[in-house]
Design a protein around this motif. Structure first.
Motif, mmCIF file in Angstrom:
data_model
loop_
_atom_site.group_PDB
_atom_site.id
_atom_site.type_symbol
_atom_site.label_atom_id
_atom_site.label_comp_id
_atom_site.label_asym_id
_atom_site.label_seq_id
_atom_site.Cartn_x
_atom_site.Cartn_y
_atom_site.Cartn_z
ATOM 1 N N GLY A 1 24.490 -34.502 -1.934
ATOM 2 C CA GLY A 1 25.464 -33.927 -1.357
ATOM 3 C C GLY A 1 26.621 -33.879 -2.327
ATOM 4 N N ALA A 2 26.756 -34.616 -3.263
ATOM 5 C CA ALA A 2 28.027 -34.722 -4.149
ATOM 6 C C ALA A 2 28.134 -33.688 -5.069
ATOM 7 N N ALA A 3 29.132 -33.347 -5.395
ATOM 8 C CA ALA A 3 29.631 -32.515 -6.566
ATOM 9 C C ALA A 3 29.150 -33.098 -7.912
ATOM 10 N N ARG A 4 29.287 -34.199 -7.916
ATOM 11 C CA ARG A 4 28.697 -34.662 -9.411
ATOM 12 C C ARG A 4 28.734 -36.384 -9.315
ATOM 13 N N LEU A 5 27.925 -36.886 -10.126
ATOM 14 C CA LEU A 5 27.520 -38.343 -10.264
ATOM 15 C C LEU A 5 28.335 -38.778 -11.392
ATOM 16 N N TRP A 6 29.092 -39.672 -11.568
ATOM 17 C CA TRP A 6 29.809 -40.076 -12.568
ATOM 18 C C TRP A 6 29.356 -41.651 -12.761
ATOM 19 N N SER A 7 28.935 -41.851 -14.018
ATOM 20 C CA SER A 7 28.261 -43.204 -14.302
ATOM 21 C C SER A 7 29.269 -43.875 -15.377
ATOM 22 N N LEU A 8 29.746 -45.320 -15.117
ATOM 23 C CA LEU A 8 30.512 -45.767 -16.106
ATOM 24 C C LEU A 8 30.054 -46.300 -17.418
ATOM 25 N N GLY A 9 28.484 -46.109 -17.395
ATOM 26 C CA GLY A 9 27.735 -46.568 -18.308
ATOM 27 C C GLY A 9 26.418 -47.456 -17.974
ATOM 28 N N ARG A 10 25.661 -47.983 -18.770
ATOM 29 C CA ARG A 10 24.496 -48.310 -18.421
ATOM 30 C C ARG A 10 24.342 -49.760 -17.964
ATOM 31 N N LEU A 11 25.641 -50.320 -18.372
ATOM 32 C CA LEU A 11 25.585 -51.664 -17.775
ATOM 33 C C LEU A 11 25.968 -51.900 -16.326
ATOM 34 N N THR A 12 25.503 -52.921 -15.741
ATOM 35 C CA THR A 12 25.718 -53.227 -14.494
ATOM 36 C C THR A 12 27.142 -53.917 -14.273
ATOM 37 N N LEU A 13 27.850 -53.459 -13.695
ATOM 38 C CA LEU A 13 29.203 -54.106 -13.478
ATOM 39 C C LEU A 13 29.271 -54.826 -11.936
ATOM 40 N N PRO A 14 29.938 -55.855 -12.103
ATOM 41 C CA PRO A 14 30.308 -56.507 -10.535
ATOM 42 C C PRO A 14 31.138 -55.447 -9.878
ATOM 43 N N HIS A 15 30.938 -55.266 -8.398
ATOM 44 C CA HIS A 15 31.731 -54.383 -7.671
ATOM 45 C C HIS A 15 33.132 -54.315 -8.022
ATOM 46 N N ASP A 16 33.786 -55.702 -8.022
ATOM 47 C CA ASP A 16 35.117 -55.793 -8.256
ATOM 48 C C ASP A 16 35.759 -55.054 -9.488
ATOM 49 N N LEU A 17 34.778 -55.535 -10.572
ATOM 50 C CA LEU A 17 35.382 -54.968 -11.755
ATOM 51 C C LEU A 17 34.946 -53.425 -11.818
ATOM 52 N N ALA A 18 34.223 -53.044 -11.401
ATOM 53 C CA ALA A 18 33.931 -51.495 -11.461
ATOM 54 C C ALA A 18 34.940 -50.607 -10.784
ATOM 55 N N MET A 19 35.420 -51.166 -9.857
ATOM 56 C CA MET A 19 36.759 -50.586 -8.966
ATOM 57 C C MET A 19 37.950 -50.520 -9.945
ATOM 58 N N VAL A 20 38.007 -51.722 -10.709
ATOM 59 C CA VAL A 20 39.262 -51.741 -11.726
ATOM 60 C C VAL A 20 39.024 -50.611 -12.810
ATOM 61 N N VAL A 21 37.921 -50.479 -13.318
ATOM 62 C CA VAL A 21 37.544 -49.755 -14.489
ATOM 63 C C VAL A 21 37.549 -48.584 -13.969
ATOM 64 N N VAL A 22 37.440 -48.124 -12.970
ATOM 65 C CA VAL A 22 37.566 -46.675 -12.336
ATOM 66 C C VAL A 22 38.875 -46.272 -12.448
ATOM 67 N N LEU A 23 39.875 -46.853 -11.823
ATOM 68 C CA LEU A 23 41.259 -46.766 -11.748
ATOM 69 C C LEU A 23 41.863 -46.721 -13.212
ATOM 70 N N GLU A 24 41.483 -47.578 -14.213
ATOM 71 C CA GLU A 24 41.971 -47.661 -15.406
ATOM 72 C C GLU A 24 41.440 -46.367 -16.264
ATOM 73 N N ALA A 25 40.299 -45.789 -16.102
ATOM 74 C CA ALA A 25 39.661 -44.649 -16.788
ATOM 75 C C ALA A 25 40.533 -43.441 -16.076
ATOM 76 N N LEU A 26 40.979 -43.369 -14.905
ATOM 77 C CA LEU A 26 41.597 -42.105 -14.183
ATOM 78 C C LEU A 26 42.862 -42.252 -14.799
ATOM 79 N N TYR A 27 43.513 -43.526 -14.984
ATOM 80 C CA TYR A 27 44.799 -43.616 -15.542
ATOM 81 C C TYR A 27 44.774 -43.052 -16.997
ATOM 82 N N ARG A 28 44.075 -43.623 -17.552
ATOM 83 C CA ARG A 28 43.815 -43.192 -19.335
ATOM 84 C C ARG A 28 43.789 -41.804 -19.384
#
Length: 145
Positions: free
Chosen positions: A105-132
């Motif tokens: 049901g999602a409009a889009r799926l977004w992957s941060l890459g093929r690495l598995t990131l810890p949940h906490d780190l992924a949350m920070v990476v998403v915000l930094e990517a949106l800020y950048r």
């Protein structure tokens, strides 16, 4: 543009809380931002809570099966969405991920890459990517290719 960040839980580790707070503050200079924290005892309960929080807005799920963006591509995507949608909801699932029904049901799926990131780190990476991406759209020098 209005961005709605939906997370399962919140950052638990001190570095992640500090990173989240820093990039949330920075991102608010460019976008109206809403943050919703959801919980659930199962993946199905978490996915239901994400869906309720997103409401009728375009839902973009962070998912390893999704499309990967360069910073410039993410900036162009957000710019295009700003013309079409009043709000985008970005959902960062729990450690178990999202249900197939939520993915479908999602409009889009977004992957941060093929690495598995810890949940906490992924949350920070998403915000930094949106800020950048926001600084690229604004023509500011934060991003250096």
């Amino acid at each position: 543009m209005r961005l709605h960040l939906i997370t399962v839980g919140e950052p638990k580790l001190s570095y992640a809380r500090a990173g989240w707070e820093e990039y949330e503050k920075r991102l608010r200079r460019y976008h109206k931002l809403q943050v919703t924290r959801v919980t659930g005892k199962t993946k199905e309960a978490e996915s239901s809570a994400v869906l309720r929080a997103a409401g009728r807005h375009s839902l973009i799920l962070l998912d390893p099966r999704g499309e990967q963006f360069s910073s410039e591509e993410l900036s162009r995507f957000l710019d295009a969405q700003a013309l079409q949608a009043g709000e985008l909801a970005f959902a960062i699932g729990g450690p178990e991920g999202h249900t197939e029904a939520l993915r479908a049901g999602a409009a889009r799926l977004w992957s941060l890459g093929r690495l598995t990131l810890p949940h906490d780190l992924a949350m920070v990476v998403v915000l930094e990517a949106l800020y950048r991406a926001a600084t690229i759209s604004a023509g500011e020098p934060y991003h250096r290719a």
